[in-house]
Design a protein around this motif. Sequence first.
Motif, PDB file in Angstrom:
ATOM      1  N   ARG A   1       5.100   3.896   1.721  1.00 20.43           N
ATOM      2  CA  ARG A   1       6.167   3.671   2.695  1.00 20.43           C
ATOM      3  C   ARG A   1       5.619   3.419   4.095  1.00 20.43           C
ATOM      4  O   ARG A   1       6.315   2.866   4.942  1.00 20.43           O
ATOM      5  CB  ARG A   1       7.113   4.872   2.716  1.00 20.43           C
ATOM      6  CG  ARG A   1       6.474   6.189   3.179  1.00 20.43           C
ATOM      7  CD  ARG A   1       7.450   7.348   3.062  1.00 20.43           C
ATOM      8  NE  ARG A   1       7.768   7.603   1.661  1.00 20.43           N
ATOM      9  CZ  ARG A   1       8.643   8.529   1.275  1.00 20.43           C
ATOM     10  NH1 ARG A   1       9.297   9.244   2.169  1.00 20.43           N
ATOM     11  NH2 ARG A   1       8.868   8.722  -0.012  1.00 20.43           N
ATOM     12  N   TRP A   2       4.366   3.844   4.351  1.00 21.74           N
ATOM     13  CA  TRP A   2       3.750   3.608   5.653  1.00 21.74           C
ATOM     14  C   TRP A   2       2.850   2.375   5.651  1.00 21.74           C
ATOM     15  O   TRP A   2       2.162   2.108   6.623  1.00 21.74           O
ATOM     16  CB  TRP A   2       2.952   4.838   6.097  1.00 21.74           C
ATOM     17  CG  TRP A   2       3.821   6.042   6.325  1.00 21.74           C
ATOM     18  CD1 TRP A   2       4.846   6.155   7.218  1.00 21.74           C
ATOM     19  CD2 TRP A   2       3.756   7.289   5.615  1.00 21.74           C
ATOM     20  NE1 TRP A   2       5.420   7.402   7.127  1.00 21.74           N
ATOM     21  CE2 TRP A   2       4.775   8.123   6.158  1.00 21.74           C
ATOM     22  CE3 TRP A   2       2.957   7.784   4.603  1.00 21.74           C
ATOM     23  CZ2 TRP A   2       4.998   9.420   5.705  1.00 21.74           C
ATOM     24  CZ3 TRP A   2       3.167   9.076   4.148  1.00 21.74           C
ATOM     25  CH2 TRP A   2       4.183   9.874   4.695  1.00 21.74           C
ATOM     26  N   HIS A   3       2.811   1.663   4.522  1.00 19.23           N
ATOM     27  CA  HIS A   3       2.046   0.423   4.392  1.00 19.23           C
ATOM     28  C   HIS A   3       0.553   0.631   4.681  1.00 19.23           C
ATOM     29  O   HIS A   3      -0.101  -0.198   5.313  1.00 19.23           O
ATOM     30  CB  HIS A   3       2.607  -0.661   5.325  1.00 19.23           C
ATOM     31  CG  HIS A   3       4.063  -0.916   5.125  1.00 19.23           C
ATOM     32  ND1 HIS A   3       4.558  -1.550   4.003  1.00 19.23           N
ATOM     33  CD2 HIS A   3       5.132  -0.602   5.894  1.00 19.23           C
ATOM     34  CE1 HIS A   3       5.880  -1.630   4.084  1.00 19.23           C
ATOM     35  NE2 HIS A   3       6.249  -1.055   5.217  1.00 19.23           N
ATOM     36  N   LEU A   4       0.022   1.764   4.220  1.00 14.51           N
ATOM     37  CA  LEU A   4      -1.404   2.061   4.400  1.00 14.51           C
ATOM     38  C   LEU A   4      -2.193   1.554   3.199  1.00 14.51           C
ATOM     39  O   LEU A   4      -1.668   1.474   2.078  1.00 14.51           O
ATOM     40  CB  LEU A   4      -1.620   3.570   4.559  1.00 14.51           C
ATOM     41  CG  LEU A   4      -0.964   4.221   5.786  1.00 14.51           C
ATOM     42  CD1 LEU A   4      -1.169   5.730   5.749  1.00 14.51           C
ATOM     43  CD2 LEU A   4      -1.528   3.640   7.062  1.00 14.51           C
ATOM     44  N   PRO A   5      -3.467   1.212   3.379  1.00 15.07           N
ATOM     45  CA  PRO A   5      -4.292   0.758   2.251  1.00 15.07           C
ATOM     46  C   PRO A   5      -4.454   1.849   1.193  1.00 15.07           C
ATOM     47  O   PRO A   5      -4.489   3.044   1.518  1.00 15.07           O
ATOM     48  CB  PRO A   5      -5.652   0.448   2.913  1.00 15.07           C
ATOM     49  CG  PRO A   5      -5.357   0.286   4.369  1.00 15.07           C
ATOM     50  CD  PRO A   5      -4.197   1.180   4.654  1.00 15.07           C
ATOM     51  N   ALA A   6      -4.573   1.449  -0.061  1.00 21.07           N
ATOM     52  CA  ALA A   6      -4.720   2.409  -1.155  1.00 21.07           C
ATOM     53  C   ALA A   6      -5.971   3.249  -1.001  1.00 21.07           C
ATOM     54  O   ALA A   6      -5.988   4.434  -1.369  1.00 21.07           O
ATOM     55  CB  ALA A   6      -4.739   1.661  -2.492  1.00 21.07           C
ATOM     56  N   VAL A   7      -7.039   2.667  -0.450  1.00 17.46           N
ATOM     57  CA  VAL A   7      -8.289   3.407  -0.315  1.00 17.46           C
ATOM     58  C   VAL A   7      -8.111   4.630   0.583  1.00 17.46           C
ATOM     59  O   VAL A   7      -8.745   5.669   0.366  1.00 17.46           O
ATOM     60  CB  VAL A   7      -9.411   2.484   0.234  1.00 17.46           C
ATOM     61  CG1 VAL A   7      -9.088   1.997   1.635  1.00 17.46           C
ATOM     62  CG2 VAL A   7     -10.756   3.204   0.240  1.00 17.46           C
ATOM     63  N   THR A   8      -7.222   4.551   1.568  1.00 14.35           N
ATOM     64  CA  THR A   8      -6.932   5.708   2.419  1.00 14.35           C
ATOM     65  C   THR A   8      -6.301   6.825   1.601  1.00 14.35           C
ATOM     66  O   THR A   8      -6.635   8.010   1.764  1.00 14.35           O
ATOM     67  CB  THR A   8      -5.993   5.304   3.578  1.00 14.35           C
ATOM     68  OG1 THR A   8      -6.613   4.272   4.345  1.00 14.35           O
ATOM     69  CG2 THR A   8      -5.702   6.496   4.474  1.00 14.35           C
TER      70      THR A   8
ATOM     71  N   PRO B   1     -19.597  -1.102   2.623  1.00 15.94           N
ATOM     72  CA  PRO B   1     -18.971  -2.249   1.959  1.00 15.94           C
ATOM     73  C   PRO B   1     -17.834  -1.869   1.022  1.00 15.94           C
ATOM     74  O   PRO B   1     -16.939  -2.663   0.770  1.00 15.94           O
ATOM     75  CB  PRO B   1     -20.139  -2.860   1.177  1.00 15.94           C
ATOM     76  CG  PRO B   1     -21.055  -1.706   0.901  1.00 15.94           C
ATOM     77  CD  PRO B   1     -20.941  -0.809   2.101  1.00 15.94           C
ATOM     78  N   ALA B   2     -17.864  -0.626   0.522  1.00 15.61           N
ATOM     79  CA  ALA B   2     -16.896  -0.227  -0.499  1.00 15.61           C
ATOM     80  C   ALA B   2     -15.463  -0.258   0.023  1.00 15.61           C
ATOM     81  O   ALA B   2     -14.571  -0.862  -0.590  1.00 15.61           O
ATOM     82  CB  ALA B   2     -17.241   1.176  -1.011  1.00 15.61           C
ATOM     83  N   ALA B   3     -15.221   0.404   1.157  1.00 17.10           N
ATOM     84  CA  ALA B   3     -13.866   0.446   1.710  1.00 17.10           C
ATOM     85  C   ALA B   3     -13.381  -0.952   2.079  1.00 17.10           C
ATOM     86  O   ALA B   3     -12.216  -1.306   1.862  1.00 17.10           O
ATOM     87  CB  ALA B   3     -13.835   1.361   2.935  1.00 17.10           C
ATOM     88  N   THR B   4     -14.279  -1.752   2.630  1.00 16.14           N
ATOM     89  CA  THR B   4     -13.926  -3.121   3.019  1.00 16.14           C
ATOM     90  C   THR B   4     -13.518  -3.941   1.799  1.00 16.14           C
ATOM     91  O   THR B   4     -12.505  -4.652   1.814  1.00 16.14           O
ATOM     92  CB  THR B   4     -15.120  -3.792   3.725  1.00 16.14           C
ATOM     93  OG1 THR B   4     -15.500  -3.009   4.854  1.00 16.14           O
ATOM     94  CG2 THR B   4     -14.752  -5.194   4.186  1.00 16.14           C
ATOM     95  N   MET B   5     -14.317  -3.849   0.738  1.00 16.75           N
ATOM     96  CA  MET B   5     -14.018  -4.605  -0.482  1.00 16.75           C
ATOM     97  C   MET B   5     -12.679  -4.186  -1.089  1.00 16.75           C
ATOM     98  O   MET B   5     -11.915  -5.022  -1.583  1.00 16.75           O
ATOM     99  CB  MET B   5     -15.134  -4.409  -1.510  1.00 16.75           C
ATOM    100  CG  MET B   5     -16.355  -5.267  -1.289  1.00 16.75           C
ATOM    101  SD  MET B   5     -16.019  -7.036  -1.479  1.00 16.75           S
ATOM    102  CE  MET B   5     -15.559  -7.103  -3.205  1.00 16.75           C
ATOM    103  N   MET B   6     -12.384  -2.879  -1.050  1.00 14.86           N
ATOM    104  CA  MET B   6     -11.128  -2.403  -1.618  1.00 14.86           C
ATOM    105  C   MET B   6      -9.928  -2.980  -0.871  1.00 14.86           C
ATOM    106  O   MET B   6      -8.928  -3.371  -1.485  1.00 14.86           O
ATOM    107  CB  MET B   6     -11.085  -0.870  -1.570  1.00 14.86           C
ATOM    108  CG  MET B   6     -11.893  -0.202  -2.663  1.00 14.86           C
ATOM    109  SD  MET B   6     -11.182  -0.456  -4.313  1.00 14.86           S
ATOM    110  CE  MET B   6      -9.718   0.557  -4.223  1.00 14.86           C
TER     111      MET B   6
END
Length: 425
Positions: free
Chosen positions: A23-30, A141-146
């Motif tokens: 609902r807050w439109h945050l990335p899944a990795v967060t 690189p991991a968070a960026t790629m996700m």
Amino acid sequence: MEILLSLSFALLAGLLLTRLIKRWHLPAVTAYLVAGVLIGPNCLGLLGMKGIGFPTFGDVSQFSLICDVALGFIAFSIGNEFRLSSLKQTGKQATVVAIIQALAATLFVDVALLLMHLVLGEKLPVSTCIVLGAVATATAPAATMMVVNQYKAKGPLTNMLLPVVALDDAVGLVVFAVSFGVAKTMISGTFSLLSVILNPILEIIGSLTLGAVLGVLFSLVEKLFHSNSKRLSVAVTFVIMAAALSKVEIPLGSEIAIGFSPLLVCMMVGSVFCNVCDFSEEIMFKTDRWTAPLYVLFFVLSGAELDLRVFGELAVVGIGLVYIISRSAGKIAGAAFGSKLMKCDKNICKYLGITLLPQAGVALGMSVTVAAEMGEEGAIIRDIILFSVLIYELVGPILTKYALTKAGDIQPKPDERDMARVNAR
């Protein structure tokens, strides 16, 4: 049973939290990282319930194999960005930008911390400032790629971002090796120019050579099979093999040794494969689909490893905040300057630096090396890096999504209510 239960609980926690933060439109990795913190030793793990949460950091570290394999696949995917057809357009630009932004981060952190040293004196030694400046080069690189994969980001900024993130690792290795060598010299009084200069060069050359050889073998073996399932199995085999072989260290005598960077090795495997094999795009696509649950576990476990106790040390928090602010300024300013120098797209100049802020695996690896060889001073450096990683990993993916959206590489999905109004018309 407890190990399997812990893994399933970690996977479920990460997936369920994505529904909460949607609902807050945050990335899944967060969501995955926050889920890891919540089930980690500082939160749910305090209950001491085996199989539900992680009571100790030792319980988390026993799954390091999963993290090693996941990082291998992430680097393998980044290698797909080094196709010769695209490198002709962005190769020179990405190389120059990667070097400038990494060195700028080091310079900004060194200057800021050395100014603090003038105030704090030996509470913040010069050697600590130098090492932290070197660690500042590293980008996760991991968070960026996700984020890129989740939102299917496409455009000039994404095309520049992924090669820069990959090259950043190589630049970071050299800067860290030199700075760490200087810091150890300041502490011990002995200096080995040969090991300081030669070891990082050998690591980069060795990693690229090993990855190239495995990439060629991978392409040859892949052609022996025709079914999609077997080709996917071969891909998984070679990525795991690359991650395993990158753990080997070959001593050459004295302080000289050939080590390997897992990220560089696996990245090179993917790069060679995508340029040699005719059906590489299909295999890369299927590999990304297969690794989705693996990435969820990787980030949940990464979140569980974040130690919230670092917030209890005021010195660590203070130095950590200066480190975060100066590193962020260096990355943003360096990326902007390098992009303008190479006459890149205006959105690259404006937003690339923001996407380079996430920091985790490589930086943590550097901090482990420092803690092992610099005694009490190394332990303080490790705590400062842990603090910064905690902040960067939680905030970095959000900033990456923001930058890619503002640059137009992520197309926002229309709100359901807006769609209803359009359909009504």
